[in-house]
Scaffold this motif. Structure first.
Motif, mmCIF file in Angstrom:
data_model
loop_
_atom_site.group_PDB
_atom_site.id
_atom_site.type_symbol
_atom_site.label_atom_id
_atom_site.label_comp_id
_atom_site.label_asym_id
_atom_site.label_seq_id
_atom_site.Cartn_x
_atom_site.Cartn_y
_atom_site.Cartn_z
ATOM 1 N N THR A 1 0.833 -1.202 0.000
ATOM 2 C CA THR A 1 0.000 0.000 0.000
ATOM 3 C C THR A 1 0.869 1.253 0.000
ATOM 4 O O THR A 1 0.660 2.190 -0.782
ATOM 5 C CB THR A 1 -0.935 0.021 1.228
ATOM 6 O OG1 THR A 1 -1.794 -1.121 1.191
ATOM 7 C CG2 THR A 1 -1.788 1.279 1.265
ATOM 8 N N ASN A 2 1.868 1.273 0.864
ATOM 9 C CA ASN A 2 2.781 2.416 0.942
ATOM 10 C C ASN A 2 3.639 2.537 -0.313
ATOM 11 O O ASN A 2 3.909 3.649 -0.785
ATOM 12 C CB ASN A 2 3.664 2.294 2.182
ATOM 13 C CG ASN A 2 2.937 2.679 3.459
ATOM 14 O OD1 ASN A 2 2.958 3.831 3.868
ATOM 15 N ND2 ASN A 2 2.264 1.721 4.084
ATOM 16 N N LEU A 3 4.064 1.410 -0.855
ATOM 17 C CA LEU A 3 4.858 1.449 -2.085
ATOM 18 C C LEU A 3 4.038 2.038 -3.232
ATOM 19 O O LEU A 3 4.565 2.825 -4.038
ATOM 20 C CB LEU A 3 5.332 0.040 -2.449
ATOM 21 C CG LEU A 3 6.503 -0.509 -1.621
ATOM 22 C CD1 LEU A 3 6.690 -2.001 -1.892
ATOM 23 C CD2 LEU A 3 7.798 0.241 -1.928
ATOM 24 N N GLN A 4 2.769 1.684 -3.317
ATOM 25 C CA GLN A 4 1.933 2.225 -4.386
ATOM 26 C C GLN A 4 1.789 3.742 -4.257
ATOM 27 O O GLN A 4 1.810 4.462 -5.254
ATOM 28 C CB GLN A 4 0.562 1.554 -4.368
ATOM 29 C CG GLN A 4 -0.300 1.888 -5.583
ATOM 30 C CD GLN A 4 -1.594 1.103 -5.598
ATOM 31 O OE1 GLN A 4 -2.534 1.446 -4.893
ATOM 32 N NE2 GLN A 4 -1.643 0.044 -6.394
ATOM 33 N N TRP A 5 1.650 4.234 -3.033
ATOM 34 C CA TRP A 5 1.556 5.684 -2.821
ATOM 35 C C TRP A 5 2.806 6.403 -3.299
ATOM 36 O O TRP A 5 2.739 7.519 -3.810
ATOM 37 C CB TRP A 5 1.366 5.991 -1.341
ATOM 38 C CG TRP A 5 0.042 5.600 -0.771
ATOM 39 C CD1 TRP A 5 -1.123 5.393 -1.446
ATOM 40 C CD2 TRP A 5 -0.250 5.368 0.608
ATOM 41 N NE1 TRP A 5 -2.123 5.044 -0.575
ATOM 42 C CE2 TRP A 5 -1.616 5.028 0.696
ATOM 43 C CE3 TRP A 5 0.505 5.424 1.772
ATOM 44 C CZ2 TRP A 5 -2.234 4.741 1.913
ATOM 45 C CZ3 TRP A 5 -0.101 5.138 2.987
ATOM 46 C CH2 TRP A 5 -1.465 4.797 3.048
ATOM 47 N N TYR A 6 3.975 5.778 -3.105
ATOM 48 C CA TYR A 6 5.253 6.436 -3.374
ATOM 49 C C TYR A 6 5.967 5.834 -4.586
ATOM 50 O O TYR A 6 7.181 5.649 -4.583
ATOM 51 C CB TYR A 6 6.151 6.382 -2.127
ATOM 52 C CG TYR A 6 5.665 7.296 -1.018
ATOM 53 C CD1 TYR A 6 6.075 8.621 -0.962
ATOM 54 C CD2 TYR A 6 4.767 6.843 -0.053
ATOM 55 C CE1 TYR A 6 5.621 9.467 0.041
ATOM 56 C CE2 TYR A 6 4.310 7.681 0.955
ATOM 57 C CZ TYR A 6 4.737 8.994 0.989
ATOM 58 O OH TYR A 6 4.278 9.836 1.985
ATOM 59 N N ASP A 7 5.178 5.543 -5.625
ATOM 60 C CA ASP A 7 5.713 5.115 -6.921
ATOM 61 C C ASP A 7 6.588 3.864 -6.825
ATOM 62 O O ASP A 7 7.543 3.709 -7.589
ATOM 63 C CB ASP A 7 6.507 6.244 -7.589
ATOM 64 C CG ASP A 7 5.627 7.447 -7.894
ATOM 65 O OD1 ASP A 7 4.428 7.248 -8.141
ATOM 66 O OD2 ASP A 7 6.143 8.581 -7.861
ATOM 67 N N TYR A 8 6.278 2.992 -5.871
ATOM 68 C CA TYR A 8 6.964 1.700 -5.705
ATOM 69 C C TYR A 8 8.463 1.865 -5.448
ATOM 70 O O TYR A 8 9.261 1.017 -5.830
ATOM 71 C CB TYR A 8 6.724 0.798 -6.926
ATOM 72 C CG TYR A 8 5.267 0.447 -7.098
ATOM 73 C CD1 TYR A 8 4.683 -0.555 -6.325
ATOM 74 C CD2 TYR A 8 4.462 1.135 -7.998
ATOM 75 C CE1 TYR A 8 3.329 -0.873 -6.467
ATOM 76 C CE2 TYR A 8 3.117 0.825 -8.131
ATOM 77 C CZ TYR A 8 2.560 -0.176 -7.359
ATOM 78 O OH TYR A 8 1.230 -0.487 -7.484
ATOM 79 N N LYS A 9 8.811 2.964 -4.797
ATOM 80 C CA LYS A 9 10.219 3.196 -4.463
ATOM 81 C C LYS A 9 10.383 3.083 -2.954
ATOM 82 O O LYS A 9 9.908 3.922 -2.190
ATOM 83 C CB LYS A 9 10.669 4.564 -4.981
ATOM 84 C CG LYS A 9 10.657 4.634 -6.504
ATOM 85 C CD LYS A 9 11.119 5.972 -7.038
ATOM 86 C CE LYS A 9 11.097 5.977 -8.563
ATOM 87 N NZ LYS A 9 11.498 7.277 -9.138
#
Length: 481
Positions: free
Chosen positions: A26-34
């Motif tokens: 979920t957090n990776l999706q918010w931050y462009d998987y970075k």
């Protein structure tokens, strides 16, 4: 351990790893998987402590008591956290692949440990780490495959003209205006919503770009140096636009000079024929560049729309649009210039501009229950927000603003916004915690409401507003910010 205890430990571990994997993706999706941005740039890093680190440490330190802690504390807290999110996980194929990998790895690990009786406790870190590494490698392979397919499709559309648009402010508006105006004469396709990354554009080309398209209009966004270059060398546009540039995403770029340099990477298109660049970017002459921004005059921008003059090829076009916001004149002006470069006549341009539809969530007027709503939720720059405030000042009734302030910006610009709000509004509703202290300290409005949780916003608006009010939704940062 007896069979019952083994089963409980097996299931508890599998659920824990799955929940932590869900939190991570979920957090990776918010931050462009970075992952670096999730760790170092997260706006609410304390969430990592509450929903990842504490459960992880507790699993390895609390022994037999972890089961109680997990089912009565960890599971409810993560479910409540997720339920309150206003930007939930989108189950894309990338997310599904990651979750399948997490579940497969934890089940494989647990079955192996159980059969061999080789583990005192089942692992948590290893299946998550392997899932992240495996997912990253898989996505890189698929990325290259999709990129090759998209490049092949573009190369086969021999007569396709591509217009690529970047800038700090107004990219999506320019894209939509260009597409709307050109569509009066050509078969035009534009990237949807705010799709502006290389991966998003590749997916759009592969899945949605019609093969009979004559003009493809795409938006190019950036969070670091090289992003615009990657998009530009992929789509190879013949026409490029660099809109107004300012201190948007300054925390990533560190300086305005870095932002300008990144936006100008769009000039490196190998098929470049013409470029339209806003005067805020550079004044360096170039044989393919037309500057815009100083070609507009006699602007009258009200709640009924905009009237303005545009100088185009020695003629003055008198334009009217129902679009709101004085700042939109420069976005419409460059769209008109592009239409002119594609051979549309002044009469065709004037007519197309008069029929422009507002861009969703960008000073979009909605009338409901006797109230005027200005939905400017997707506008996060100071110029646009100040224009929304100015437009509200023209309304004779009570004025209400709902805003989190400026995101990924400076205190100085937020204070400028606060000063403008103090001059105009009767009710101020501040959402989120990001700028809450700054607004609480500097707002002079008598009726100010601080909302840490947007879930109650509808209820607050119902009790605080009435027919005849104008309500401005200025920026709409998700609550993970």
């Amino acid at each position: 351990m007896d069979n019952y205890e083994i089963l409980v430990a097996f299931v508890t571990n599998a659920l824990l790893v799955t929940l932590l994997g869900w939190y991570l993706i979920t957090n990776l999706q918010w931050y462009d998987y970075k992952l670096s941005r999730v760790i170092l740039k997260h706006h609410k890093a304390h969430w990592h402590v509450l929903y990842f680190i504490i459960p992880f440490i507790a699993y390895h330190t609390t022994g037999q008591y972890f089961i109680i802690f997990f089912y009565f504390a960890v599971v409810p807290s993560i479910l409540i956290w997720y339920k309150k999110l206003d930007k939930k996980l989108v189950l894309t194929w990338r997310v599904k692949r990651f979750l399948i990998l997490v579940i497969s790895l934890v089940l494989f690990q647990n079955v192996l440990c159980t059969l061999k009786d080789a583990c005192e406790t089942y692992g948590v870190f290893m299946p998550l780490a392997l899932a992240y590494i495996g997912s990253t490698m898989m996505e890189k392979f698929l990325f290259l495959t999709y990129k090759k397919e998209a490049k092949k499709k573009l190369s086969e559309m021999k007569d396709l003209q591509i217009v690529a648009i970047t800038g700090s402010y107004g990219k999506t508006s320019i894209k939509n205006f260009v597409a709307q105006i050109l569509s009066k004469k050509f078969n035009v396709y534009a990237t949807p919503r705010s799709v502006n990354t290389l991966g998003g554009i590749m997916g759009d080309v592969n899945n949605s770009l019609p093969e009979d398209t004559e003009i493809y209009v795409c938006e190019a966004g950036a969070r670091e140096r090289g992003d615009i270059y990657d998009i530009t060398t992929f789509v190879e546009p013949q026409t490029v636009v660099v809109g107004k540039v300012g201190a948007a995403h300054i925390e990533y770029f560190k300086s305005l000079q870095n932002i300008i340099a990144t936006k100008l990477e769009i000039m490196q298109s190998p098929k470049l024929e013409k470029a339209f660049i806003h005067t805020s970017v550079t004044d360096e002459p170039h044989d393919k560049v037309t500057f815009f921004g100083n070609d507009i005059s006699n602007i009258e921008a009200t709640l009924k729309g905009i009237d303005f003059d545009l100088e185009l090829n020695g003629e003055v076009l008198k334009l009217h649009t129902d679009i709101l916001g004085e700042f939109q004149t420069m976005n419409i002006a460059v769209a008109a210039r592009i239409a002119n470069s594609f051979g549309m006549s002044n009469e065709e341009i004037i007519k197309a501009v008069s029929r422009l539809e507002p861009v969703e969530h960008r000073l979009q007027m909605i009338k409901a229950g006797g109230k005027i709503i200005l939905d400017d939720g997707y506008n996060g720059n100071i110029d646009g927000m100040l224009e929304g405030v100015r437009l509200c000042s023209l309304h004779e009734g009570r004025k209400v603003i709902v805003t989190p302030g400026l995101v990924e910006s400076s205190d100085e610009l937020n204070l400028k916004l606060i000063d403008a709000i103090n001059e105009v509004f009767d009710i101020v509703i501040v959402t989120g915690a990001l700028n809450a202290q700054l607004f609480e300290k500097n707002l002079k409005v008598h009726n100010k409401i601080m909302l840490a949780n947007k879930a109650v916003l509808t209820e607050v608006l119902g009790s605080q507003t009435r027919a005849g009010d104008i309500i401005l939704f200025a920026n709409d940062a998700p609550n993970f910010i």
